[in-house]
Each structure stands twice: as structure tokens, then as C-alpha cells.
Scaffold this active site. Structure first.
Site, PDB file in Angstrom:
ATOM      1  N   HIS A 188     -31.351 -21.573  52.681  1.00 50.08           N
ATOM      2  CA  HIS A 188     -32.808 -21.360  52.634  1.00 50.08           C
ATOM      3  C   HIS A 188     -33.446 -22.273  51.583  1.00 50.08           C
ATOM      4  O   HIS A 188     -34.477 -22.910  51.839  1.00 50.08           O
ATOM      5  CB  HIS A 188     -33.088 -19.883  52.324  1.00 50.08           C
ATOM      6  CG  HIS A 188     -34.494 -19.606  51.897  1.00 50.08           C
ATOM      7  ND1 HIS A 188     -35.583 -19.806  52.730  1.00 50.08           N
ATOM      8  CD2 HIS A 188     -35.010 -19.144  50.726  1.00 50.08           C
ATOM      9  CE1 HIS A 188     -36.704 -19.480  52.081  1.00 50.08           C
ATOM     10  NE2 HIS A 188     -36.385 -19.082  50.866  1.00 50.08           N
ATOM     11  N   HIS A 224     -36.926 -21.930  43.572  1.00 54.81           N
ATOM     12  CA  HIS A 224     -38.064 -21.007  43.663  1.00 54.81           C
ATOM     13  C   HIS A 224     -37.690 -19.522  43.655  1.00 54.81           C
ATOM     14  O   HIS A 224     -38.523 -18.687  43.341  1.00 54.81           O
ATOM     15  CB  HIS A 224     -38.957 -21.335  44.871  1.00 54.81           C
ATOM     16  CG  HIS A 224     -38.422 -20.904  46.200  1.00 54.81           C
ATOM     17  ND1 HIS A 224     -37.548 -21.665  46.948  1.00 54.81           N
ATOM     18  CD2 HIS A 224     -38.623 -19.781  46.926  1.00 54.81           C
ATOM     19  CE1 HIS A 224     -37.259 -21.033  48.066  1.00 54.81           C
ATOM     20  NE2 HIS A 224     -37.890 -19.880  48.086  1.00 54.81           N
ATOM     21  N   ASP A 225     -36.471 -19.178  44.003  1.00 50.96           N
ATOM     22  CA  ASP A 225     -36.093 -17.759  44.012  1.00 50.96           C
ATOM     23  C   ASP A 225     -35.194 -17.364  42.837  1.00 50.96           C
ATOM     24  O   ASP A 225     -34.677 -16.244  42.809  1.00 50.96           O
ATOM     25  CB  ASP A 225     -35.399 -17.404  45.339  1.00 50.96           C
ATOM     26  CG  ASP A 225     -36.395 -17.239  46.481  1.00 50.96           C
ATOM     27  OD1 ASP A 225     -37.514 -16.734  46.231  1.00 50.96           O
ATOM     28  OD2 ASP A 225     -36.065 -17.602  47.626  1.00 50.96           O
ATOM     29  N   GLU A 266     -36.815 -14.480  40.683  1.00 50.59           N
ATOM     30  CA  GLU A 266     -36.988 -13.263  41.476  1.00 50.59           C
ATOM     31  C   GLU A 266     -35.662 -12.629  41.904  1.00 50.59           C
ATOM     32  O   GLU A 266     -35.507 -11.410  41.865  1.00 50.59           O
ATOM     33  CB  GLU A 266     -37.816 -13.596  42.725  1.00 50.59           C
ATOM     34  CG  GLU A 266     -38.232 -12.377  43.518  1.00 50.59           C
ATOM     35  CD  GLU A 266     -39.258 -12.754  44.590  1.00 50.59           C
ATOM     36  OE1 GLU A 266     -40.207 -13.495  44.268  1.00 50.59           O
ATOM     37  OE2 GLU A 266     -39.090 -12.309  45.730  1.00 50.59           O
ATOM     38  N   ASP A 267     -34.713 -13.452  42.277  1.00 50.92           N
ATOM     39  CA  ASP A 267     -33.529 -12.896  42.948  1.00 50.92           C
ATOM     40  C   ASP A 267     -32.227 -12.919  42.153  1.00 50.92           C
ATOM     41  O   ASP A 267     -31.314 -12.150  42.452  1.00 50.92           O
ATOM     42  CB  ASP A 267     -33.286 -13.629  44.276  1.00 50.92           C
ATOM     43  CG  ASP A 267     -34.350 -13.292  45.314  1.00 50.92           C
ATOM     44  OD1 ASP A 267     -34.933 -12.196  45.210  1.00 50.92           O
ATOM     45  OD2 ASP A 267     -34.578 -14.107  46.210  1.00 50.92           O
TER      46      ASP A 267
END
Ligand code: ZN
Length: 175
Positions: free
Chosen positions: A35, A59-60, A63-64
Site C-alpha cells: 500500500h 504516511h501511516d 498512525e499505525d
């Protein structure tokens, strides 16, 4: 040029390491890096600058996988860390509040942040086409497509190349 290549290569390595145990929620449990690579590739194709492409890989991470903003500043500098923070959901909020926040915040996105958000949605729609998350039915998919459109339609600037990809994927899902 050499500096840019080194930067992107570092972002790829960092993302692959931090997300090494992270999978997509589809039946095939696609490695999460797919992804991230897709988002970064979309951004590069759309003519975005090197920091935005590197942020595509990263980008994640906040957050992740619990990378901190400070860590990103130390590794990649303020600009890239800010880009990542701009597309990070506030995890203190409930799921639905996070989704609503993305809709509310979309109109304040700069052109670069808008490109990141749009590329992320394109990649997610493509993932839904290839293999939706386990347990998702048509209704769940339709709900996601609708929500993504709420966000995308509020972006103040929409990169033409990314928008073309977005409409293509959306059309395929709704068709
Ligand atoms: Zn993403």
C-alpha cells in the site's frame, strides 16, 4: 538528484522496517508495504516533489506503527514529518469521529497534503477492487466509497493525474 534518491531509499527502508509485521486486512493479508509503495508511486507519477513521495512511504507510520513525530523529524526533517502528521488520524477519537474529522479537515489541506490524501484514497479504492477486507460486504464497500468521496470532494486542490486515477477506481467500484 543523488540526494533525492538517497532520501526516497531511506524512506522505503524505514517504512519496510517499521511496518514489517503489518498486513492489509484482505483475505490474502497483503504486506502493508504494498500500500505504501502504491501511494508513493502514485505521488511520483502525479509530479509531486521528493518530500511528498517520501511522505507517501511514511504516511501511516505515526498512525499505525507507533513511530513518533519527533522520530520522523530526526530521521527525515520537519517538512516530511509535518506532511505525515497532516494525514494522521487522531487515535484518541472513536472510529466514526476520526472519519468525520477527515471530512471536516479536508478543506484546509495544502496542495501537497491534498495530494497525499487523494493518493491514499486511490490506493484504498484499488485495494477494495482487488480484495476487500475480510468480512466486508457490498454495503460496507459502498459506505467506504461514499465516505472517501466526502473527503475528496472537499479538498481545495485536486491533482489532475490523481483525480483521473481516483475517478477510474471509483467508477469501477460503483459500476
Ligand atoms: Zn494509507
Amino acid at each position: 538528484m543523488g540526494e533525492s534518491i538517497r532520501l526516497v531509499a531511506r524512506a522505503v527502508e524505514f517504512a519496510a522496517r517499521e511496518h514489517r509485521r503489518h498486513r492489509r486486512k484482505d483475505v490474502a493479508e497483503t504486506p502493508y508495504i504494498n500500500h505504501l509503495a502504491h501511494v508513493a508511486h502514485l505521488l511520483a507519477e502525479a509530479g509531486c516533489d521528493v518530500n511528498v513521495v517520501a511522505a507517501g512511504y511514511l504516511h501511516d507510520t505515526i498512525e499505525d506503527v507507533d513511530v513518533t513525530f519527533e522520530q520522523l523529524v530526526a530521521e527525515f526533517g520537519e517538512d516530511i514529518a509535518e506532511l505525515v502528521r497532516s494525514v494522521t488520524d487522531d487515535k484518541r477519537l472513536h472510529w466514526w469521529a476520526r472519519k468525520q474529522a477527515q471530512i471536516d479537515e479536508a478543506e484546509h489541506a495544502t496542495a501537497r497534503v491534498a495530494a497525499l490524501k487523494l493518493a491514499d484514497k486511490v490506493s484504498n479504492l484499488c485495494s477494495l477492487l482487488e480484495g476487500p477486507p475480510k468480512g466486508w460486504d457490498e454495503r460496507e464497500i459502498a459506505r467506504y466509497v461514499h465516505w472517501a468521496h466526502e473527503v475528496v470532494s472537499r479538498l481545495p486542490e485536486r491533482n489532475e493525474v490523481l483525480m483521473g486515477r481516483y475517478l477510474e477506481a471509483r467508477g469501477a467500484l460503483l459500476g
